[in-house]
Design a protein around this motif. Structure first.
Motif, PDB file in Angstrom:
ATOM      1  N   UNK A   1       0.816  -1.206   0.000  1.00 36.91           N
ATOM      2  CA  UNK A   1       0.000   0.000   0.000  1.00 36.91           C
ATOM      3  C   UNK A   1       0.860   1.271   0.000  1.00 36.91           C
ATOM      4  N   UNK A   2       2.138   1.142   0.266  1.00 35.05           N
ATOM      5  CA  UNK A   2       2.996   2.316   0.402  1.00 35.05           C
ATOM      6  C   UNK A   2       3.153   3.053  -0.927  1.00 35.05           C
ATOM      7  N   UNK A   3       3.150   4.395  -0.904  1.00 32.11           N
ATOM      8  CA  UNK A   3       3.379   5.148  -2.149  1.00 32.11           C
ATOM      9  C   UNK A   3       4.793   4.968  -2.690  1.00 32.11           C
ATOM     10  N   UNK A   4       5.706   4.444  -1.855  1.00 34.92           N
ATOM     11  CA  UNK A   4       7.084   4.209  -2.297  1.00 34.92           C
ATOM     12  C   UNK A   4       7.335   2.764  -2.694  1.00 34.92           C
ATOM     13  N   UNK A   5       6.277   1.953  -2.707  1.00 37.03           N
ATOM     14  CA  UNK A   5       6.404   0.531  -3.041  1.00 37.03           C
ATOM     15  C   UNK A   5       6.765   0.370  -4.514  1.00 37.03           C
ATOM     16  N   UNK A   6       7.719  -0.517  -4.796  1.00 32.84           N
ATOM     17  CA  UNK A   6       8.208  -0.671  -6.171  1.00 32.84           C
ATOM     18  C   UNK A   6       7.942  -2.062  -6.751  1.00 32.84           C
ATOM     19  N   UNK A   7       7.381  -2.965  -5.962  1.00 29.46           N
ATOM     20  CA  UNK A   7       7.120  -4.306  -6.465  1.00 29.46           C
ATOM     21  C   UNK A   7       5.824  -4.387  -7.247  1.00 29.46           C
ATOM     22  N   UNK A   8       5.435  -5.605  -7.594  1.00 27.34           N
ATOM     23  CA  UNK A   8       4.226  -5.821  -8.383  1.00 27.34           C
ATOM     24  C   UNK A   8       3.044  -6.198  -7.471  1.00 27.34           C
TER      25      UNK A   8
END
Length: 483
Positions: free
Chosen positions: A76-83
């Protein structure tokens, strides 16, 4: 005389063996069958663990998973980079590359089958659904279901080169074995489009009996295209060649998911996963006779044949497992634990030409943790339960998924928590939903639900129920949690 009979018998056996050996399995054109080996792999795209599981079909053993993303709430993080929501899957004609679609992050991830390493990630439009390589291996077509086009990627650079405009909500595409046509069904409109691969032009439109097609497949002989209609529980067949006439409509059952084919010594067969009945139905492709109904487990979804047609693998969405079916006996011969909520699956022959093929794989870990429940109308035995529920662990919380069947069509309902097993008392709503024309639905929720519905403290225990939805308020209880 005996010698003549023996010679004739040997000749017949030889002819049968040769015809079987050159039967070919979809989606390729008829070609020599490839016997099951340790070089083959079965892949499953797992929606709630955001993984791709990798299985060796010889001993039906999970080798590990390719982790493309993290579970909730990390993603849920706005900095999340995964799929997020790993869902669709295709593979290249040379069997060296997988194309994995993640619905929530609008991406196509390309994976090297020999090393399990990510080669590239391409971001496309809103909510893509499926991706597949053209038979010449030069393009990858991605259905962008949240919009109105198919994104055509260059298979070498992985960059978008053009778009094919379609009615809103293209669901999936597959190609004729000769590479001339692409067949694009729709999830929002009752139309399947036939497109020429060479110039990306729509040349025909085939009417779907309903708007919601999640899956489409073409036979290896280039004669038929089958597509499923999830909302009304039917499967339709049309001629793969002009004028692309509709041939047959089959009543397959609620939550009809995917279809694929296996060609073996007994003939050519279509395998259709019917999620609401927890079975795979098997039909001949010559006369459309149903020859088997195979119980496989909760909510069968993706389906794919081995390279020689002797097996069919089925992803069990609400059981976190792969079921392996022997196509000569139509019996389940193995169940393999995999990640959470498998969607599309593929069987790739000779995916690992040399080496162990286990690089970059991780253990299943939390992706293998889930609780399973059933809901049924009061007074019915557990084995007759029309609704299966899975609670997929995401750490402290779970994603709930209910495969709901046995209700009235096109009617509003509510999944809720009750303080009593019979549904008495004040209900706490988890999700409101509308059933489809087959009286079924897939319902999702998230929270610390397992801790409540399986609590051993009487005053804290709650029970899952389904109630009629009367203007946003719970009405009559129609299904209750099994004991």
């Amino acid at each position: 005389m005996k010698r003549s009979l023996l010679t004739a018998g040997l000749l017949a056996s030889t002819i049968l063996a040769c015809s079987s050996a050159w039967a070919g399995q979809a989606p390729a054109a008829a070609s020599p069958d490839i016997a099951v080996s340790h070089r083959d792999r079965v892949y499953a795209a797992e929606q709630f663990s955001n993984t791709v599981s990798v299985t060796d079909p010889v001993d039906n053993r999970l080798l590990g998973v390719i982790r493309l993303g993290d579970p909730q709430p990390v993603n849920f993080s706005p900095l999340y980079r995964g799929q997020v929501l790993v869902h669709g899957m295709g593979f290249s004609p040379d069997h060296k590359t997988l194309a994995i679609v993640s619905i929530g992050s609008n991406s196509v991830t390309f994976i090297d089958t020999a090393t399990n390493a990510v080669k590239h990630t391409t971001y496309v439009g809103r909510s893509p659904h499926e991706a597949f390589f053209t038979p010449d291996g030069k393009e990858v077509w991605v259905t962008v279901r949240g919009e109105d086009y198919v994104s055509v990627l260059n298979a070498s650079s992985f960059e978008e080169k053009t778009r094919i405009r379609t009615p809103n909500g293209p669901g999936m595409q597959i190609f004729s074995p000769d590479g001339k046509y692409g067949y694009i069904c729709s999830s929002f409109n009752p139309e399947t489009d036939v497109v020429t691969v060479a110039d990306h032009q729509i040349v025909a439109r085939v009417k779907q009996e309903s708007p919601f097609c999640p899956n489409i497949a073409a036979t290896a002989d280039g004669k038929q295209v089958w597509f499923t209609l999830k909302d009304i529980g039917k499967t339709q067949v049309f001629d793969a060649q002009p004028p692309f006439n509709l041939i047959k409509t089959l009543n397959t059952g609620p939550i009809t998911n995917h279809v694929n084919f296996a060609v073996n010594g007994n003939g050519s067969f279509a395998y259709v996963t019917v999620g609401g009945l927890n079975v795979v139905k098997v039909f001949r492709t010559d006369n459309f006779e149903q020859v088997a109904t195979i119980p496989v487990g909760n909510l069968p979804h993706g389906v794919w044949p081995s390279g020689d047609g002797t097996r069919v693998y089925v992803g069990l969405e609400n059981a976190d497992a792969l079921a392996a079916i022997d196509t000569l006996t139509n019996k389940v011969i193995a169940n393999i634990p995999i990640g959470q909520a498998p969607q599309a699956i593929t069987y790739v022959p000779n995916a690992v030409p040399e080496g162990a093929g286990t690089d970059n794989l991780q253990p299943l870990g939390v992706a293998g943790q889930a609780a399973h429940l059933t809901l049924a109308a009061a007074g019915k035995a557990a084995e007759q339960a029309p609704t299966s529920v899975s609670l997929f662990d995401q750490g402290l919380i779970q994603v709930l998924q209910a495969s709901v069947t046995g209700l009235e069509p096109k009617k509003p309902y509510m999944l809720a928590l009750s303080p009593s097993p019979e549904g008495h008392g004040e209900l706490q709503a988890l999700a409101n939903f509308m059933t489809n024309p087959a009286g079924s639905a897939i319902v999702n929720a998230a929270g610390q639900i397992r801790q409540i519905v399986q609590s051993e403290v009487k005053d804290e225990r709650r029970y899952l129920v389904i109630a009629e939805n009367a203007a946003g308020k719970p009405g009559k209880i129609v299904q209750v949690q099994g004991h």
